[in-house]
Design an enzyme around this catalytic site. Sequence first.
Site, PDB file in Angstrom:
ATOM      1  CE  LYS A  80       7.756   1.393   2.965  1.00  0.00           C
ATOM      2  NZ  LYS A  80       6.599   2.274   3.038  1.00  0.00           N
TER       3      LYS A  80
ATOM      4  CG  ASP B  97       3.080   2.688  -2.114  1.00  0.00           C
ATOM      5  OD1 ASP B  97       2.856   1.490  -1.956  1.00  0.00           O
ATOM      6  OD2 ASP B  97       3.645   3.397  -1.263  1.00  0.00           O
TER       7      ASP B  97
ATOM      8  CG  HIS C  12       0.709  -5.518  -0.556  1.00  0.00           C
ATOM      9  ND1 HIS C  12       0.788  -4.635   0.497  1.00  0.00           N
ATOM     10  CD2 HIS C  12      -0.488  -6.153  -0.421  1.00  0.00           C
ATOM     11  CE1 HIS C  12      -0.293  -4.755   1.233  1.00  0.00           C
ATOM     12  NE2 HIS C  12      -1.074  -5.665   0.713  1.00  0.00           N
TER      13      HIS C  12
ATOM     14  CD  GLU D 266       3.131  -4.734   3.058  1.00  0.00           C
ATOM     15  OE1 GLU D 266       2.081  -4.559   3.723  1.00  0.00           O
ATOM     16  OE2 GLU D 266       3.369  -4.136   1.999  1.00  0.00           O
TER      17      GLU D 266
ATOM     18  CG  ASP E 210       5.983   6.202  -4.410  1.00  0.00           C
ATOM     19  OD1 ASP E 210       5.537   6.190  -3.248  1.00  0.00           O
ATOM     20  OD2 ASP E 210       5.274   5.914  -5.391  1.00  0.00           O
TER      21      ASP E 210
ATOM     22  CG  ASP F  53       4.674  -3.618  -1.167  1.00  0.00           C
ATOM     23  OD1 ASP F  53       5.373  -3.201  -2.117  1.00  0.00           O
ATOM     24  OD2 ASP F  53       3.665  -3.008  -0.765  1.00  0.00           O
TER      25      ASP F  53
ATOM     26  CG  HIS G  29       7.637  -2.727   1.070  1.00  0.00           C
ATOM     27  ND1 HIS G  29       6.762  -3.074   2.054  1.00  0.00           N
ATOM     28  CD2 HIS G  29       7.128  -1.612   0.498  1.00  0.00           C
ATOM     29  CE1 HIS G  29       5.751  -2.224   2.079  1.00  0.00           C
ATOM     30  NE2 HIS G  29       5.950  -1.326   1.138  1.00  0.00           N
TER      31      HIS G  29
ATOM     32  CG  ASP H 256      -0.010  -1.454  -1.196  1.00  0.00           C
ATOM     33  OD1 ASP H 256      -0.747  -0.450  -1.152  1.00  0.00           O
ATOM     34  OD2 ASP H 256       0.924  -1.642  -0.395  1.00  0.00           O
TER      35      ASP H 256
ATOM     36  CD1 TRP I 162       4.459  -2.629   6.229  1.00  0.00           C
ATOM     37  CD2 TRP I 162       3.006  -0.934   6.488  1.00  0.00           C
ATOM     38  NE1 TRP I 162       5.159  -1.440   6.121  1.00  0.00           N
ATOM     39  CE2 TRP I 162       4.301  -0.394   6.272  1.00  0.00           C
ATOM     40  CE3 TRP I 162       1.930  -0.065   6.689  1.00  0.00           C
ATOM     41  CZ2 TRP I 162       4.539   0.985   6.253  1.00  0.00           C
ATOM     42  CZ3 TRP I 162       2.170   1.304   6.666  1.00  0.00           C
ATOM     43  CH2 TRP I 162       3.467   1.813   6.441  1.00  0.00           C
TER      44      TRP I 162
HETATM   45  C1  RNT Z   1       3.204   0.515   3.003  1.00  0.00           C
HETATM   46  C2  RNT Z   1       2.723  -0.866   2.761  1.00  0.00           C
HETATM   47  C3  RNT Z   1       1.297  -1.136   3.133  1.00  0.00           C
HETATM   48  C4  RNT Z   1       0.347  -0.020   2.754  1.00  0.00           C
HETATM   49  C5  RNT Z   1      -1.102  -0.373   2.877  1.00  0.00           C
HETATM   50  C6  RNT Z   1      -1.968   0.835   2.831  1.00  0.00           C
HETATM   51  O1  RNT Z   1       4.425   0.754   2.466  1.00  0.00           O
HETATM   52  O2  RNT Z   1       2.937  -1.228   1.441  1.00  0.00           O
HETATM   53  O3  RNT Z   1       0.914  -2.334   2.601  1.00  0.00           O
HETATM   54  O4  RNT Z   1       0.598   0.438   1.453  1.00  0.00           O
HETATM   55  O5  RNT Z   1      -1.291  -1.150   3.968  1.00  0.00           O
HETATM   56 ZN    ZN Z   2       2.130  -3.049   0.743  1.00  0.00          ZN
END
Ligand code: RNT
Ligand code: ZN
Length: 414
Positions: free
Chosen positions: A225, A293, A283, A223, A291, A256, A259, A323, A183
């Site tokens: 985003k 996460d 993820h 990955e 956000d 993820d 994303h 994640d 990523w």
């Molecule tokens: C960031 C991505 C990535 C990170 C990690 C720490 O938006 O999700 O995967 O969160 O690699």
């Molecule tokens: Zn991620």
Amino acid sequence: MTRYESAKEIYRSFGVDTEKALLRLNEIPISVHCWQGDDVLGFDGADSLSGGIQTTGNYLGRARTPEELLQDIEKAFSLMPGKKRLNIHACYAFLGTDKGLLDRDAYSYKHFEPWVDFAKKIGCDGVDFNPTFFAHPKMKDGLSLSSPDEATRAFWVEHGKRSLEIAAEMGRAFGKPCLMNIWIPDGYKDVPADRLGPRLRLKKSLDEMLENYDKEWVIPAVESKVFGIGVESYTVGNNEFYQNYAASRGICCLLDNGHYHPTEVVSDKIPSLLAFYDTVALHVTRPIRWDSDHVVLFEDELKEIAKEIVRNDATEKVKIGLDYFDASINRISAWVTGERAMQKALLYALLLPNDALKALQDAGDFTQLMYCQERVKTLPFGDVWEEYLARAGMKDDYYTDVLDYEKSVLERRK
Ligand code: RNT
Ligand code: ZN
């Protein structure tokens, strides 16, 4: 009759075998991220996070040293049921006397051996790895693999190559392939003048990185985003770029679920990819507005994700990784809550009469399908979950343990 026995009977009347579900759940590995314990700072010099990701909050007890992080992971893992892998970022290298002498383009397996030993010690099923393309002085204008500056680009390609070698050793150490996820935060805050150039450079960089890697022990993943903080207008590695890259290069996509655009769901993307790929990586996180996460919770989209994994017989094809990072609450609790939520969602999916529901869909009996899908929502899932925990030697109450640990260990970190 115990509550579990009664639940077992009820599920049986729906054609669901709870014993089978409990056994299957135990076999599904979840890759737990090391970075929840220290707000994604790592050991190789960063004192703040950058690259479009952020932790917010200042709860007491952040792990400040490798020793503290390992101690916290061990505690957290002791409260997480199920089969676990440990997911490590390159910035968590144990550099020892190489600190300050070696940069990320020169890390090698020996800097990660302590992680492998530790993961074995705490009974992990394996380790996964990530090159760290962020929070580092060699990022130029926020760019790594897509940088127009040749020296910068070359540095990060080298980091990627080193990481693939490290990942291969990790896979070999466990006799199980290591997922290595790529990523990068590269992108622009405002309207770019060139959207193709950076993507062509990223493509070239990835091709150079992946020229020659150990296909037996590493599964490379990319990955995507849609945006990040400070890179709102454009990200180089968006979904279309990486899906085409992965498909044309025979590697894996990592989705993820934080994303994508807010109404897009990863649960619907998983089966699309399963139609074309042998492996799909995830993820799992919980996106809230900007956000991506927040701590994973047992919510609708998580249940849908778990259903797609379970009912498509894809528990081996889909590599589940977590994640999220929250610094506003006890970090151990955050870790455990998210891992347990993932486990709950998988159990929930395993306890659905999936074949019967599919048959109703295929028969076009949408009235009964809706009726049944609603009905199964109130089955005594919680009793089976508690049985699962009991068999793992755990209780539903992990808060008491977390609080004891906070008092005896975390509060002393001042
Ligand atoms: C960031 C991505 C990535 C990170 C990690 C720490 O938006 O999700 O995967 O969160 O690699
Ligand atoms: Zn991620």
